[in-house]
Write a protein that holds these residues in place. Structure first.
Motif, PDB file in Angstrom:
ATOM      1  N   ARG A 277      70.118  75.310  22.903  1.00 19.72           N
ATOM      2  CA  ARG A 277      71.187  74.348  23.193  1.00 19.72           C
ATOM      3  C   ARG A 277      71.295  74.027  24.691  1.00 19.72           C
ATOM      4  O   ARG A 277      71.119  74.900  25.526  1.00 19.72           O
ATOM      5  CB  ARG A 277      72.526  74.889  22.691  1.00 19.72           C
ATOM      6  N   TYR A 295      74.670  58.395  28.891  1.00 15.37           N
ATOM      7  CA  TYR A 295      74.916  58.155  27.472  1.00 15.37           C
ATOM      8  C   TYR A 295      74.197  59.146  26.557  1.00 15.37           C
ATOM      9  O   TYR A 295      74.279  59.024  25.339  1.00 15.37           O
ATOM     10  CB  TYR A 295      74.508  56.722  27.119  1.00 15.37           C
ATOM     11  N   LEU A 296      73.477  60.105  27.128  1.00 15.17           N
ATOM     12  CA  LEU A 296      72.857  61.143  26.322  1.00 15.17           C
ATOM     13  C   LEU A 296      73.913  62.155  25.889  1.00 15.17           C
ATOM     14  O   LEU A 296      75.034  62.160  26.391  1.00 15.17           O
ATOM     15  CB  LEU A 296      71.753  61.838  27.128  1.00 15.17           C
ATOM     16  N   ALA A 297      73.560  63.011  24.948  1.00 18.89           N
ATOM     17  CA  ALA A 297      74.501  64.045  24.501  1.00 18.89           C
ATOM     18  C   ALA A 297      73.809  65.401  24.605  1.00 18.89           C
ATOM     19  O   ALA A 297      72.971  65.726  23.776  1.00 18.89           O
ATOM     20  CB  ALA A 297      74.926  63.770  23.060  1.00 18.89           C
ATOM     21  N   PRO A 298      74.130  66.190  25.636  1.00 20.67           N
ATOM     22  CA  PRO A 298      75.108  65.893  26.698  1.00 20.67           C
ATOM     23  C   PRO A 298      74.554  64.917  27.728  1.00 20.67           C
ATOM     24  O   PRO A 298      73.346  64.736  27.827  1.00 20.67           O
ATOM     25  CB  PRO A 298      75.335  67.271  27.330  1.00 20.67           C
ATOM     26  N   ALA A 299      75.469  64.321  28.478  1.00 21.90           N
ATOM     27  CA  ALA A 299      75.056  63.422  29.557  1.00 21.90           C
ATOM     28  C   ALA A 299      74.216  64.194  30.566  1.00 21.90           C
ATOM     29  O   ALA A 299      74.484  65.364  30.860  1.00 21.90           O
ATOM     30  CB  ALA A 299      76.289  62.828  30.233  1.00 21.90           C
ATOM     31  N   ARG A 342      76.600  66.037  35.554  1.00 23.75           N
ATOM     32  CA  ARG A 342      77.144  65.661  34.245  1.00 23.75           C
ATOM     33  C   ARG A 342      77.086  66.883  33.324  1.00 23.75           C
ATOM     34  O   ARG A 342      77.098  68.016  33.790  1.00 23.75           O
ATOM     35  CB  ARG A 342      76.362  64.476  33.677  1.00 23.75           C
ATOM     36  N   GLY A 343      77.018  66.650  32.041  1.00 28.00           N
ATOM     37  CA  GLY A 343      77.195  67.731  31.083  1.00 28.00           C
ATOM     38  C   GLY A 343      76.006  68.605  30.802  1.00 28.00           C
ATOM     39  O   GLY A 343      76.125  69.595  30.077  1.00 28.00           O
ATOM     40  N   SER A 344      74.825  68.287  31.347  1.00 33.37           N
ATOM     41  CA  SER A 344      73.620  69.054  30.985  1.00 33.37           C
ATOM     42  C   SER A 344      73.407  70.295  31.845  1.00 33.37           C
ATOM     43  O   SER A 344      72.424  71.005  31.655  1.00 33.37           O
ATOM     44  CB  SER A 344      72.378  68.160  31.071  1.00 33.37           C
TER      45      SER A 344
END
Length: 353
Positions: A277, A295-299, A342-344
């Motif tokens: 993950r 816009y990726l998940a996560p950004a 960002r979120g990564s």
């Protein structure tokens, strides 16, 4: 090497007005402004539109470049931009910057794919021999087409985009080493100690980014282990295959620095395939900040580099090369590489515990 950054200490210098500034003020297209200011005899424009443009020219204190005007004499008024895969989204800002600069000097821009040229050289050979373009901007050259494009740079004035020049071609580069150094330092500051680098194809850009990765580890007292250097390509598939081959489900690596954000797409895909993950198990950072990163998940956490300025400066450098007949070097230092968190990325689990 030269730099586009002014460190003269004389205070803020007002940026000269560009054709797009005049166009925005007048509410017309940059192409119309260029044709009007260059007295294009085929242009038909309403008197009120002409007046709007000239009012904007006066308000912004726009001064047409005499160098650009002299360049246009006895020229094809066209430049060739050769990209390593024109569909790569990272290059959108490069093309935008090159188009703006070409418009300002009254030139068209012919965009070509390096891979296609390598398969069939006839078209570009004819373009160069017949001087249908005044010069070439060569971004390609990372794969088997490198020698081919080097040959063209010896036949027509050329600029190598995001790479040092050579005896015959000029070069315009970004601060790639600083970019990966920033990305790697971000991960180290979060607590990551086992970091891998997913490289691009062999060439100046990938080599320089790898140097920045190693420097950041060295500064932190960490070892740059050879088995933590993965990959060798600029496509998402290259990133996927590189990480897949390292067996991420059993690897102790807690973070990856990808040589580009497109490569990072493949890295994330390989991790998902192995049920690892992001960012809970590992963190990922990509170099360049393309439109899709948020816009990726996560950004995706990225390091943004001035790609628009790279395209723009490459055209201006080619114009100087055409005038002087001599290659030159520029490193774009302003704006500097910028970390976009960002979120990564997050601290590793052991560090959080």
């Amino acid at each position: 090497m030269a730099s586009t950054q002014d460190k003269g200490g004389l205070g803020e210098v007002r940026r000269p007005a560009r054709i797009r500034d005049v166009a925005a003020r007048a509410g017309v297209s940059p192409g119309l402004v260029s044709r009007l200011l260059n007295n294009d005899p085929t242009l038909t424009v309403r008197p009120e539109t002409r007046a709007q443009v000239m009012d904007a020219v006066r308000e912004l204190d726009y001064v047409a470049s005499s160098a650009a005007a002299s360049l246009r004499r006895n020229r094809a008024d066209a430049l060739g931009l050769v990209l390593d895969r024109v569909t790569n989204p990272v290059f959108a800002d490069v093309v935008h910057g090159a188009e703006e600069a070409a418009t300002e000097i009254g030139c068209g821009l012919l965009i070509l794919d390096a891979e296609e040229i390598a398969r069939d050289t006839a078209f570009l050979t004819e373009v160069v021999k017949s001087r249908r373009v005044d010069g070439l901007l060569l971004q390609g050259g990372y794969g088997p087409d490198a020698g081919l494009l080097a040959r063209y740079s010896a036949e027509i004035p050329s600029v190598i985009v995001n790479s040092p020049g050579n005896d015959v071609a000029s070069g315009v580069s970004l601060e790639d080493e600083a970019a990966t150094r920033l990305a790697t330092s971000h991960l180290i500051e979060l607590g990551h100690r086992d970091v891998a680098f997913v490289a691009g194809a062999p060439g100046a850009a990938s080599d320089t980014r790898l140097r920045g990765f190693r420097a950041a580890l060295r500064d932190a007292g960490l070892e740059a282990r050879p088995d933590r250097i993965l990959g060798g390509g600029w496509q998402a598939e290259d990133g996927l295959q590189a990480v897949r081959a390292s067996d991420p489900s059993t690897s102790p690596v807690t973070a990856y620095v990808a040589a580009s954000s497109v490569v990072a797409l493949g890295v994330v895909s390989a991790l998902a395939e192995a049920q690892v993950r992001v960012p809970e198990d590992v963190s990922v950072v990509g170099i360049h900040d393309p439109w899709f990163a948020p816009y990726l998940a996560p950004a995706l956490t990225t390091v943004a580099l001035p790609l628009f300025e790279l395209g723009r400066q490459s055209v201006l450098q080619l114009m100087e090369h055409l005038q002087s007949g001599k290659p030159s070097e520029t490193v774009i230092t302003d704006p500097a590489p910028r970390l976009v968190v960002r979120g990564s990325t997050r601290p590793p689990r052991s560090f959080r515990a």
